[in-house]
Design an enzyme around this catalytic site. Structure first.
Site, mmCIF file in Angstrom:
data_model
loop_
_atom_site.group_PDB
_atom_site.id
_atom_site.type_symbol
_atom_site.label_atom_id
_atom_site.label_comp_id
_atom_site.label_asym_id
_atom_site.label_seq_id
_atom_site.Cartn_x
_atom_site.Cartn_y
_atom_site.Cartn_z
ATOM 1 N N GLU A 280 0.836 -1.215 0.000
ATOM 2 C CA GLU A 280 0.000 0.000 0.000
ATOM 3 C C GLU A 280 0.868 1.262 0.000
ATOM 4 O OE1 GLU A 280 -3.222 0.032 -0.449
ATOM 5 O OE2 GLU A 280 -3.227 -2.146 -0.493
ATOM 6 N N ASP A 367 3.860 -4.137 -5.824
ATOM 7 C CA ASP A 367 4.417 -5.416 -5.359
ATOM 8 C C ASP A 367 5.943 -5.364 -5.367
ATOM 9 O OD1 ASP A 367 2.035 -6.655 -4.838
ATOM 10 O OD2 ASP A 367 1.993 -7.872 -6.657
HETATM 11 ZN ZN LIG Z 1 -2.483 -2.543 -4.717
#
Ligand SMILES: [Zn+2]
Length: 422
Positions: A280, A367
């Site tokens: 996030e 990611d």
């Molecule tokens: Zn995401």
């Protein structure tokens, strides 16, 4: 002449949208069912067959339900427009109120009421039929209706003044009204970003500061490493409504806060929570959030400029089954707003994959960010748990996924993360 051509164009786009959506849904269902009997090899040690089959059944049930609501919504759309529903509603309200602002606000309120009543049984079934059947519903009917009443009051308290300002600009501020309307709209969006986490969300959920000191220290360590300042870490009682888990950010500037659903905290290990949060934070640090906001503002400017043009085109109304009120002061603007909001999704549907594409690109980047600042294996194990708990399918139809999904398929994401960990 133009009016008929526009009706034909509108109907063609409706049919095209229906065909594409049915085709994608049927592919998706076939694909999921074809892979139902075995867990994909790369997940075989991590996810039991029963969970995999539950995810398949849940996906199929949701996709079928989506098709039913699509059919109903399409009938409602045609009923409001070409079959004369809005025309009838506006004539009846006009008889009661006469011309002007009251007529316009009443028209919008009546439209909202009718759509709300049509949606209600579907929303109810979704929660107490579908979600219930798969064990995700945690709501009581009492809470469902309390939420609905709160939502209505809030919608009226925020929506009516906003609409009044918009309609006043449309009527009184000349040919460039759409530009002023855009400024108001953008300001409103920014205001909501501040008010949502601090004022609105707390009306529906309880937010308590994160108390687990060792988790807090771990998260603060991560925030220090990536250089992120936040107004606080909160736990939200998501379990009050649903067993689905999540984590998100809200607010901006000095107002930023990180919110974890209690359902997520109860399932993940501290290092997995850290990895999810790192993802996030990646969205924030890589400026995905600000890019999305800027994009949203640019698109709404384009649409408002288009609306500024359509407002004066008689064919736009008559082509959609409505006789416009074109004398000054009669108050035609609410109608053009309604028509525009109703038909826009029909014409923009085919652009959906572009949004999904850009969103998936951001997911890969976030990611990679997480893999850089935490252990990628922790994010992998968190993802596996979240897929299992949310009964998200591991085997979506690739085309369906490319068209709709904001996130890449689990197997692709995990392959990228393993590559980053190696
Ligand atoms: Zn995401």
């Amino acid at each position: 002449m133009y009016s008929l051509a526009f009706s034909i164009l509108f109907v063609s786009f409706i049919i095209l949208t229906l065909i594409v959506r049915f085709w994608l849904a049927s592919r998706h269902i076939r694909h999921v069912l074809a892979h139902r009997s075995a867990v994909p090899a790369e997940f075989a040690e991590k996810i039991p067959l029963s969970a995999h089959q539950k995810a398949a059944d849940y996906t199929v049930a949701r996709t079928k339900f989506g098709l039913i609501t699509l059919l109903v919504n399409t009938l409602v759309l045609v009923g409001f427009t070409l079959l004369g529903g809005l025309q009838w509603l506006s004539v009846e309200i006009f008889k009661l109120t006469g011309p002007g602002m009251v007529y316009q606000l009443a028209l919008l309120a009546a439209f909202a009421a009718v759509s709300g009543i049509i949606d209600l049984p579907f929303d109810y079934y979704k929660q107490f039929g579908l979600e219930q059947r798969f064990g995700f519903n945690k709501m009581t009917p009492g809470l469902f209706f309390a939420d609905m009443v709160k939502g209505l009051l809030l919608g009226a308290a925020i929506g009516l003044p906003l609409v009044w300002v918009m309609l006043t600009l449309m009527e009184k501020s000349g040919n460039l009204w759409w530009l002023y309307a855009w400024l108001v709209w953008s300001g409103f969006q920014l205001l909501m970003m501040v008010l949502f986490p601090t004022v609105i969300a707390p009306l529906f959920n309880k937010f308590t500061p994160l108390e687990d000191q060792s988790l807090k220290a771990r998260i603060e360590g991560l925030m220090g490493r990536v250089g992120f300042a936040s107004k606080g870490l909160f736990v939200m009682d998501g379990s009050k409504r649903s067993a689905h888990g999540n984590a998100y950010f809200s607010g901006f500037g000095a107002n930023k806060r990180i919110v974890f659903f209690d359902t997520l905290l109860s399932r993940l290990q501290p290092q997995e929570i850290e990895a999810v949060l790192a993802h996030e934070l990646g969205h924030f640090k890589l400026k995905h959030i600000i890019k999305r906001i800027v994009m949203m503002f640019a698109i709404s400017l384009g649409f408002l400029a288009l609306l500024g043009y359509l407002k004066n085109q008689v064919w736009f109304y008559t082509g959609l089954g409505v006789d416009p009120l074109l004398l000054p002061g009669q108050g035609n603007d609410a109608m053009v707003l309604l028509l525009f909001m109703l038909v826009l999704p029909v014409f923009t549907f085919l652009f959906g994959p572009l949004t999904s594409l850009s969103s998936r690109k951001h997911e890969f980047e976030a990611d990679a960010f997480a893999a850089q600042h935490t252990d990628a294996r922790d994010l992998v194990s968190a993802l596996v748990k979240m897929y299992e708990d949310n009964a998200s399918t591991l085997t979506p139809d690739p085309l369906h996924s490319a068209f709709y999904d904001s996130h890449p398929p689990a197997s692709v994401r995990i392959r990228h993360l393993h590559a980053a960990a190696a």
